[in-house]
Write a protein that holds these residues in place. Structure first.
Motif, mmCIF file in Angstrom:
data_model
loop_
_atom_site.group_PDB
_atom_site.id
_atom_site.type_symbol
_atom_site.label_atom_id
_atom_site.label_comp_id
_atom_site.label_asym_id
_atom_site.label_seq_id
_atom_site.Cartn_x
_atom_site.Cartn_y
_atom_site.Cartn_z
ATOM 1 N N PHE A 233 0.727 -1.183 0.135
ATOM 2 C CA PHE A 233 0.062 -0.096 -0.059
ATOM 3 C C PHE A 233 1.026 1.174 -0.036
ATOM 4 C CE2 PHE A 233 -3.388 -2.718 1.759
ATOM 5 C CZ PHE A 233 -4.397 -2.611 0.460
ATOM 6 N N GLY A 234 2.061 1.252 0.577
ATOM 7 C CA GLY A 234 2.980 2.392 0.421
ATOM 8 C C GLY A 234 3.269 2.701 -0.857
ATOM 9 N N LEU A 235 3.707 1.604 -1.597
ATOM 10 C CA LEU A 235 4.157 1.539 -3.195
ATOM 11 C C LEU A 235 2.811 2.205 -3.908
ATOM 12 C CD1 LEU A 235 6.331 1.076 -5.377
ATOM 13 C CD2 LEU A 235 5.522 -1.144 -5.292
ATOM 14 N N PHE A 236 1.804 1.530 -3.729
ATOM 15 C CA PHE A 236 0.625 1.801 -4.449
ATOM 16 C C PHE A 236 0.241 3.311 -4.284
ATOM 17 C CE2 PHE A 236 -3.911 2.437 -5.181
ATOM 18 C CZ PHE A 236 -3.976 1.925 -6.273
ATOM 19 N N ALA A 237 0.376 4.005 -2.913
ATOM 20 C CA ALA A 237 0.061 5.044 -2.537
ATOM 21 C C ALA A 237 0.852 6.409 -3.559
ATOM 22 C CB ALA A 237 0.335 5.686 -1.244
ATOM 23 N N VAL A 238 2.563 5.800 -3.723
ATOM 24 C CA VAL A 238 3.217 6.656 -4.315
ATOM 25 C C VAL A 238 2.835 6.569 -5.967
ATOM 26 C CG1 VAL A 238 5.554 6.748 -5.202
ATOM 27 C CG2 VAL A 238 5.112 6.459 -2.914
ATOM 28 N N VAL A 239 2.432 5.616 -6.537
ATOM 29 C CA VAL A 239 2.139 5.603 -7.875
ATOM 30 C C VAL A 239 0.799 6.398 -8.121
ATOM 31 C CG1 VAL A 239 1.485 3.846 -9.767
ATOM 32 C CG2 VAL A 239 3.250 3.205 -8.302
ATOM 33 N N PHE A 267 -11.188 9.820 -9.932
ATOM 34 C CA PHE A 267 -11.361 9.144 -11.103
ATOM 35 C C PHE A 267 -10.586 7.988 -11.320
ATOM 36 C CE2 PHE A 267 -9.230 8.838 -15.340
ATOM 37 C CZ PHE A 267 -10.311 8.957 -16.044
ATOM 38 N N LEU A 268 -9.166 8.063 -10.694
ATOM 39 C CA LEU A 268 -8.279 6.942 -11.034
ATOM 40 C C LEU A 268 -8.813 5.570 -10.188
ATOM 41 C CD1 LEU A 268 -5.005 8.581 -10.585
ATOM 42 C CD2 LEU A 268 -6.052 8.022 -12.853
ATOM 43 N N ALA A 269 -9.649 6.046 -8.972
ATOM 44 C CA ALA A 269 -9.812 4.892 -8.220
ATOM 45 C C ALA A 269 -11.173 4.035 -8.967
ATOM 46 C CB ALA A 269 -10.439 5.134 -6.953
ATOM 47 N N LEU A 270 -11.929 4.976 -9.325
ATOM 48 C CA LEU A 270 -13.013 4.413 -10.085
ATOM 49 C C LEU A 270 -12.772 3.783 -11.631
ATOM 50 C CD1 LEU A 270 -15.671 7.309 -9.874
ATOM 51 C CD2 LEU A 270 -15.853 5.099 -8.716
ATOM 52 N N SER A 271 -11.594 4.261 -12.321
ATOM 53 C CA SER A 271 -11.257 3.402 -13.415
ATOM 54 C C SER A 271 -10.511 2.077 -13.173
ATOM 55 C CB SER A 271 -10.138 4.482 -14.172
ATOM 56 O OG SER A 271 -9.181 4.509 -13.200
ATOM 57 N N LEU A 272 -10.078 2.023 -11.917
ATOM 58 C CA LEU A 272 -9.811 0.653 -11.628
ATOM 59 C C LEU A 272 -10.763 -0.324 -11.605
ATOM 60 C CD1 LEU A 272 -6.834 1.242 -9.152
ATOM 61 C CD2 LEU A 272 -6.719 0.484 -11.519
ATOM 62 N N LEU A 273 -12.122 0.201 -10.925
ATOM 63 C CA LEU A 273 -13.148 -0.754 -10.848
ATOM 64 C C LEU A 273 -13.877 -0.876 -11.916
ATOM 65 C CD1 LEU A 273 -14.081 0.595 -7.184
ATOM 66 C CD2 LEU A 273 -12.805 -1.295 -7.782
ATOM 67 N N ALA A 274 -14.112 0.173 -12.545
ATOM 68 C CA ALA A 274 -15.267 0.248 -13.845
ATOM 69 C C ALA A 274 -14.592 1.012 -14.771
ATOM 70 C CB ALA A 274 -16.577 0.422 -13.476
ATOM 71 N N LEU A 303 0.214 -0.405 -15.291
ATOM 72 C CA LEU A 303 0.959 -0.537 -14.173
ATOM 73 C C LEU A 303 0.006 -0.825 -12.997
ATOM 74 C CD1 LEU A 303 3.679 0.039 -12.667
ATOM 75 C CD2 LEU A 303 3.007 2.456 -12.579
ATOM 76 N N ALA A 304 -1.295 -0.092 -12.991
ATOM 77 C CA ALA A 304 -2.177 -0.246 -11.846
ATOM 78 C C ALA A 304 -2.999 -1.605 -11.838
ATOM 79 C CB ALA A 304 -3.076 1.142 -11.591
ATOM 80 N N PHE A 305 -3.667 -1.516 -13.159
ATOM 81 C CA PHE A 305 -4.445 -2.802 -13.150
ATOM 82 C C PHE A 305 -3.755 -3.987 -13.513
ATOM 83 C CE2 PHE A 305 -7.417 -5.404 -15.404
ATOM 84 C CZ PHE A 305 -8.422 -5.572 -14.532
ATOM 85 N N PHE A 306 -2.831 -4.177 -14.230
ATOM 86 C CA PHE A 306 -2.308 -5.490 -14.756
ATOM 87 C C PHE A 306 -1.126 -6.089 -13.554
ATOM 88 C CE2 PHE A 306 -4.215 -4.417 -18.736
ATOM 89 C CZ PHE A 306 -4.997 -5.624 -18.894
ATOM 90 N N ILE A 307 -0.477 -4.997 -12.956
ATOM 91 C CA ILE A 307 0.623 -5.337 -12.239
ATOM 92 C C ILE A 307 0.484 -4.944 -10.626
ATOM 93 C CG2 ILE A 307 2.828 -4.436 -11.633
ATOM 94 C CD1 ILE A 307 3.459 -3.730 -14.517
ATOM 95 N N LEU A 308 -0.166 -3.746 -10.367
ATOM 96 C CA LEU A 308 -0.293 -3.508 -9.080
ATOM 97 C C LEU A 308 -1.302 -4.399 -8.419
ATOM 98 C CD1 LEU A 308 0.406 -0.013 -8.729
ATOM 99 C CD2 LEU A 308 2.091 -1.795 -7.876
#
Length: 346
Positions: A233-239, A267-274, A303-308
């Motif tokens: 979560f520390g790494l995710f927060a930076v990205v 917007f980024l949080a919602l884009s990960l979900l839908a 980076l966010a969806f496929f990796i993190l």
């Protein structure tokens, strides 16, 4: 009691009196409705904002509140029972504290996150009951007239003064509206507190089920993967924060969903979900260069969806597999219940 032509004249008078002019930034329209069958009030507030680009953005807020807080006598009895159980639960926790003091285990007690969750739940529960008592007393003291004759009768006034009001009636109406809004705000605060209490109650149930190996899979999995989750979560927060800043700089001047840093994070949080390109692709493409937009969107997805996110799932799966391996031969709840019933039958 205004008709359509009278309402239009009222707007005209507001313009003539310079209450509405080119410098007006916001107009708010409020109304209160009452459902006599349900004994429920509703407060409506519609706001219209004049933006610098010429558009008129509108927003609304609706709050409803029931004046009769105890339509059934059984509800009061259930609430009294819940208060008694809450009091017993608090006394049990105080007894645990005294036992820890007697056995010199205060540091161990204070070092447990679950004990802090217990006390947070207790405090919020008592706060919720306090808000409910305050709301119930305000609802019981609420009174409403059958009618509020704010406007003077048109037949007894000249045509130029049909908006003349009775000050006493107008003050009574505004006082009733303010009382309804206070009731709605109090009920909204109570609903928020009780919602948090329900979430904390679920966490406490998970904690109490941790004694059973099969039922404690959730808490034991999180405990096993805790260290890796903190680092993730520390790494995710930076990205995440970095991409939110870039999105605000690139598209915030035109794209409303990124015009502030807070909106960009949402917007980024919602884009990960839908992920829905139909609602953002055209606006983002016109807000920045096409190559910059393409690089931003596809790098974020990669980076966010496929990796993190897959790393996050891998951490949870690894913790679950470790817990599952340790509890493969553990007894389940049906076996424990069968043994308990057999023991009682003897």
């Amino acid at each position: 009691r205004l008709q359509g032509d009278q309402a239009a004249k009222l707007v005209g008078y507001m313009r003539d009196g310079e209450f509405l002019d080119s410098a007006t930034e916001r107009v708010t329209v409020e109304a209160v409705t009452f459902n006599a069958q349900r004994n429920v009030f509703a407060v409506f507030a519609f706001s219209f904002d004049w933006q610098t680009d010429g558009k008129i953005a509108w927003e609304y807020e609706i709050q409803s509140v029931a004046v009769d807080v105890y339509p059934e006598p059984a509800r009061l009895a259930i609430e009294v029972l819940c208060v008694v159980f809450l009091l017993l639960n608090c006394l049990s926790e105080i007894y645990d504290i005294l036992e820890c003091v007697r056995k010199f285990r205060v540091k161990e007690y204070l070092g447990s996150v679950w004990n802090w969750i217990d006390w947070a739940h207790f405090c919020l529960m008592w706060a919720g009951w306090g808000l409910w008592v305050q709301h119930a007393r305000a609802a019981a003291a609420f009174d409403m007239r059958p009618a509020y004759r704010v406007l003077a009768a048109p037949a007894s006034e000249t045509r130029a003064r049909f908006f003349k009001t009775d000050p006493a009636e107008e003050a009574a109406l505004l006082g009733m509206v303010a009382a309804v809004r206070r009731l709605a705000d109090g009920l909204a605060a109570y609903s928020i507190v009780t919602s948090i209490c329900v979430v904390l109650f679920v966490l406490r149930v998970l904690k109490n089920l941790d004694f059973q190996p099969r039922m404690g899979l959730v808490t034991r999995t999180l405990a096993t993967a805790w260290s890796d989750l903190v680092h993730f979560f520390g790494l995710f927060a930076v990205v995440f924060f970095g991409y939110a800043c870039v999105g605000n700089l690139l598209f915030g001047h035109q794209y409303e969903s990124m015009h502030t840093l807070n909106h960009a994070c949402q917007f980024l949080a919602l884009s990960l979900l839908a992920f829905d390109p139909n609602g953002m692709w055209v606006q983002m493409r016109h807000a920045a260069s096409n190559w910059a937009m393409q690089l931003y969107v596809w790098s974020w997805i990669l980076l966010a969806f496929f990796i993190l996110l897959n790393i996050f799932l891998a951490i949870l799966v690894e913790g679950y597999m470790a817990v599952k391996h340790d509890t493969e031969r553990a007894r389940g709840v049906p076996e424990d219940l069968a043994d308990l019933l057999a023991h009682e039958a003897r």
